[in-house]
Design a protein around this motif. Sequence first.
Motif, PDB file in Angstrom:
ATOM      1  N   GLY A 100      12.921   2.863  -4.275  1.00  0.00           N
ATOM      2  CA  GLY A 100      11.739   2.004  -4.220  1.00  0.00           C
ATOM      3  C   GLY A 100      12.001   0.636  -4.844  1.00  0.00           C
ATOM      4  O   GLY A 100      11.587  -0.397  -4.293  1.00  0.00           O
ATOM      5  N   THR A 101      12.706   0.629  -5.971  1.00  0.00           N
ATOM      6  CA  THR A 101      13.040  -0.646  -6.621  1.00  0.00           C
ATOM      7  C   THR A 101      13.973  -1.481  -5.756  1.00  0.00           C
ATOM      8  O   THR A 101      13.777  -2.694  -5.584  1.00  0.00           O
ATOM      9  CB  THR A 101      13.702  -0.374  -7.984  1.00  0.00           C
ATOM     10  OG1 THR A 101      12.810   0.389  -8.806  1.00  0.00           O
ATOM     11  CG2 THR A 101      14.059  -1.674  -8.685  1.00  0.00           C
ATOM     12  N   LEU A 102      15.006  -0.839  -5.190  1.00  0.00           N
ATOM     13  CA  LEU A 102      15.966  -1.572  -4.363  1.00  0.00           C
ATOM     14  C   LEU A 102      15.297  -2.157  -3.116  1.00  0.00           C
ATOM     15  O   LEU A 102      15.532  -3.323  -2.767  1.00  0.00           O
ATOM     16  CB  LEU A 102      17.103  -0.632  -3.958  1.00  0.00           C
ATOM     17  CG  LEU A 102      18.223  -1.265  -3.126  1.00  0.00           C
ATOM     18  CD1 LEU A 102      18.884  -2.414  -3.878  1.00  0.00           C
ATOM     19  CD2 LEU A 102      19.266  -0.207  -2.739  1.00  0.00           C
ATOM     20  N   ILE A 119      12.404   2.365   3.181  1.00  0.00           N
ATOM     21  CA  ILE A 119      11.354   3.160   2.545  1.00  0.00           C
ATOM     22  C   ILE A 119      10.816   4.219   3.505  1.00  0.00           C
ATOM     23  O   ILE A 119      10.405   5.316   3.088  1.00  0.00           O
ATOM     24  CB  ILE A 119      10.221   2.233   2.031  1.00  0.00           C
ATOM     25  CG1 ILE A 119       9.441   2.937   0.917  1.00  0.00           C
ATOM     26  CG2 ILE A 119       9.295   1.795   3.141  1.00  0.00           C
ATOM     27  CD1 ILE A 119      10.263   3.161  -0.339  1.00  0.00           C
ATOM     28  N   ALA A 120      10.837   3.928   4.820  1.00  0.00           N
ATOM     29  CA  ALA A 120      10.421   4.931   5.801  1.00  0.00           C
ATOM     30  C   ALA A 120      11.398   6.104   5.807  1.00  0.00           C
ATOM     31  O   ALA A 120      10.974   7.274   5.916  1.00  0.00           O
ATOM     32  CB  ALA A 120      10.331   4.299   7.193  1.00  0.00           C
ATOM     33  N   LEU A 135       5.643  14.243  -1.744  1.00  0.00           N
ATOM     34  CA  LEU A 135       5.467  12.793  -1.697  1.00  0.00           C
ATOM     35  C   LEU A 135       4.814  12.276  -2.968  1.00  0.00           C
ATOM     36  O   LEU A 135       5.183  11.230  -3.507  1.00  0.00           O
ATOM     37  CB  LEU A 135       4.622  12.402  -0.478  1.00  0.00           C
ATOM     38  CG  LEU A 135       5.254  12.628   0.899  1.00  0.00           C
ATOM     39  CD1 LEU A 135       4.272  12.233   1.999  1.00  0.00           C
ATOM     40  CD2 LEU A 135       6.546  11.828   1.041  1.00  0.00           C
ATOM     41  N   GLY A 136       3.829  13.037  -3.467  1.00  0.00           N
ATOM     42  CA  GLY A 136       3.186  12.641  -4.719  1.00  0.00           C
ATOM     43  C   GLY A 136       3.937  13.128  -5.930  1.00  0.00           C
ATOM     44  O   GLY A 136       4.043  12.412  -6.929  1.00  0.00           O
ATOM     45  N   ALA A 137       4.481  14.345  -5.868  1.00  0.00           N
ATOM     46  CA  ALA A 137       5.150  14.921  -7.027  1.00  0.00           C
ATOM     47  C   ALA A 137       6.420  14.169  -7.382  1.00  0.00           C
ATOM     48  O   ALA A 137       6.739  13.992  -8.576  1.00  0.00           O
ATOM     49  CB  ALA A 137       5.469  16.397  -6.756  1.00  0.00           C
ATOM     50  N   LEU A 138       7.172  13.720  -6.389  1.00  0.00           N
ATOM     51  CA  LEU A 138       8.431  13.018  -6.650  1.00  0.00           C
ATOM     52  C   LEU A 138       8.243  11.505  -6.845  1.00  0.00           C
ATOM     53  O   LEU A 138       9.183  10.813  -7.193  1.00  0.00           O
ATOM     54  CB  LEU A 138       9.414  13.273  -5.510  1.00  0.00           C
ATOM     55  CG  LEU A 138       9.839  14.725  -5.288  1.00  0.00           C
ATOM     56  CD1 LEU A 138      10.828  14.813  -4.131  1.00  0.00           C
ATOM     57  CD2 LEU A 138      10.473  15.290  -6.560  1.00  0.00           C
ATOM     58  N   GLY A 139       7.045  11.003  -6.565  1.00  0.00           N
ATOM     59  CA  GLY A 139       6.798   9.570  -6.755  1.00  0.00           C
ATOM     60  C   GLY A 139       7.102   8.711  -5.540  1.00  0.00           C
ATOM     61  O   GLY A 139       7.230   7.483  -5.664  1.00  0.00           O
ATOM     62  N   VAL A 140       7.217   9.348  -4.353  1.00  0.00           N
ATOM     63  CA  VAL A 140       7.520   8.583  -3.142  1.00  0.00           C
ATOM     64  C   VAL A 140       6.374   7.623  -2.808  1.00  0.00           C
ATOM     65  O   VAL A 140       6.599   6.484  -2.387  1.00  0.00           O
ATOM     66  CB  VAL A 140       7.796   9.532  -1.960  1.00  0.00           C
ATOM     67  CG1 VAL A 140       8.027   8.746  -0.672  1.00  0.00           C
ATOM     68  CG2 VAL A 140       9.005  10.407  -2.274  1.00  0.00           C
ATOM     69  N   VAL A 145       4.099   2.085  -2.323  1.00  0.00           N
ATOM     70  CA  VAL A 145       3.139   1.088  -2.814  1.00  0.00           C
ATOM     71  C   VAL A 145       3.855  -0.147  -3.344  1.00  0.00           C
ATOM     72  O   VAL A 145       3.428  -1.280  -3.119  1.00  0.00           O
ATOM     73  CB  VAL A 145       2.232   1.712  -3.888  1.00  0.00           C
ATOM     74  CG1 VAL A 145       1.381   0.636  -4.566  1.00  0.00           C
ATOM     75  CG2 VAL A 145       1.332   2.775  -3.283  1.00  0.00           C
ATOM     76  N   TRP A 146       4.970   0.050  -4.059  1.00  0.00           N
ATOM     77  CA  TRP A 146       5.742  -1.102  -4.579  1.00  0.00           C
ATOM     78  C   TRP A 146       6.195  -2.004  -3.436  1.00  0.00           C
ATOM     79  O   TRP A 146       6.051  -3.224  -3.492  1.00  0.00           O
ATOM     80  CB  TRP A 146       6.964  -0.611  -5.342  1.00  0.00           C
ATOM     81  CG  TRP A 146       6.654   0.050  -6.647  1.00  0.00           C
ATOM     82  CD1 TRP A 146       5.458   0.138  -7.268  1.00  0.00           C
ATOM     83  CD2 TRP A 146       7.584   0.742  -7.471  1.00  0.00           C
ATOM     84  NE1 TRP A 146       5.561   0.838  -8.436  1.00  0.00           N
ATOM     85  CE2 TRP A 146       6.863   1.226  -8.593  1.00  0.00           C
ATOM     86  CE3 TRP A 146       8.943   1.031  -7.380  1.00  0.00           C
ATOM     87  CZ2 TRP A 146       7.464   1.952  -9.611  1.00  0.00           C
ATOM     88  CZ3 TRP A 146       9.552   1.746  -8.401  1.00  0.00           C
ATOM     89  CH2 TRP A 146       8.812   2.200  -9.508  1.00  0.00           C
TER      90      TRP A 146
END
Length: 364
Positions: A100-102, A119-120, A135-140, A145-146
């Motif tokens: 996500g950061t990259l 990201i897709a 998707l929510g548990a791992l922070g995807v 959103v970022w």
Amino acid sequence: MITVSRGVLVTLAALFSAYHVVLGITSMSAYRHPAPVIVAIALYAAATALSLARPSRIVLPAWVAAFDLAVCIAVPVLVVSQLDLARENGYATWYVAAIGTLMTIVMVRRRNVFAWIGIAFLVVHTLVVAGFAALGALGVIGSVVWVAAAAVVTRALGSMARDASRFARAERQVVEWHAEQEAHVVERQRRLDETYQRAAPMLIRIVESGGMLTEDERAECLLLEAGMRDEIRGRALLDDGVREQVLAARRRGANVVLLDDGGLDGLDEQELRRIHARLAEALRGSRADKLVVRTVQTGSTVAVTVVGLRSSAPDAVAGDRVGPRDALAATSAESEGADDEVELWLEIPRHEDAEAETSKGAGL
């Protein structure tokens, strides 16, 4: 308005990316084999370093964006192959936030397509290997959103930059227009003042005499009108010496036309003084019946051309036989009759060190 330098933003991005690397290193005990994870960490570090390099260039090079996308595909595959997603892995899933950061960095550096593809892939890969709940548990979702926020902010900043550029351009145009209008007003006022100073005595004389002027006074009116016309058409061709010689030529019966088409614009005072002195000298030495003085367009080595014509007609062979009134009433000094001969041809160079002046004709 508070501004943050580009260097500070790059430093913050580098520290945040380094944080993910530290999480990956400290979570080695959670993996079956550390080698693939080490390769993933190395790839991520290299991609981040390339993406943050050369911050002065906003748009990321295409090959770097392509490499980042390849890393985005390789890192999840390498890390997940060594994890058991059926249990809680803690910070061992660092790759989700790292990708996500990259991709956020890629988005900020104007490579939107690569960022959205990356990201897709992360979303699809997570759905395939861990299911929708991951998707929510791992922070995807947070990583998506970022990237989305980066896209919105980047577009907004781009729009602001374009608006600021348009406003700055409009401001410059307004300033230039205002300066031009002020220059016109000042020039118009100066010409009005000069015209009044020159015409006031004759206008007073006309009023006092009730319009009953002598022939000499009428001739002086014509000379005055021609002089005022010179101020409009001659502009930079004129100084006191040139005005004096033009008036002298008209008094002896010559028809003089001065035309300044802007060819002397940009010359310094020293060059203008030299040109004026040479022009006054040429007018003083000429006995032509018709004189045309004209500027040459910028870019030529010649600044001013002077043409003097002598009419061979019986009533104009001698200059003293034609009065100022008759000469000034001529239709145009630029029309050459069939019997006119060149008495003067002079080219005044634009610069003092230019090619030697070419002149021919009597009196030079």
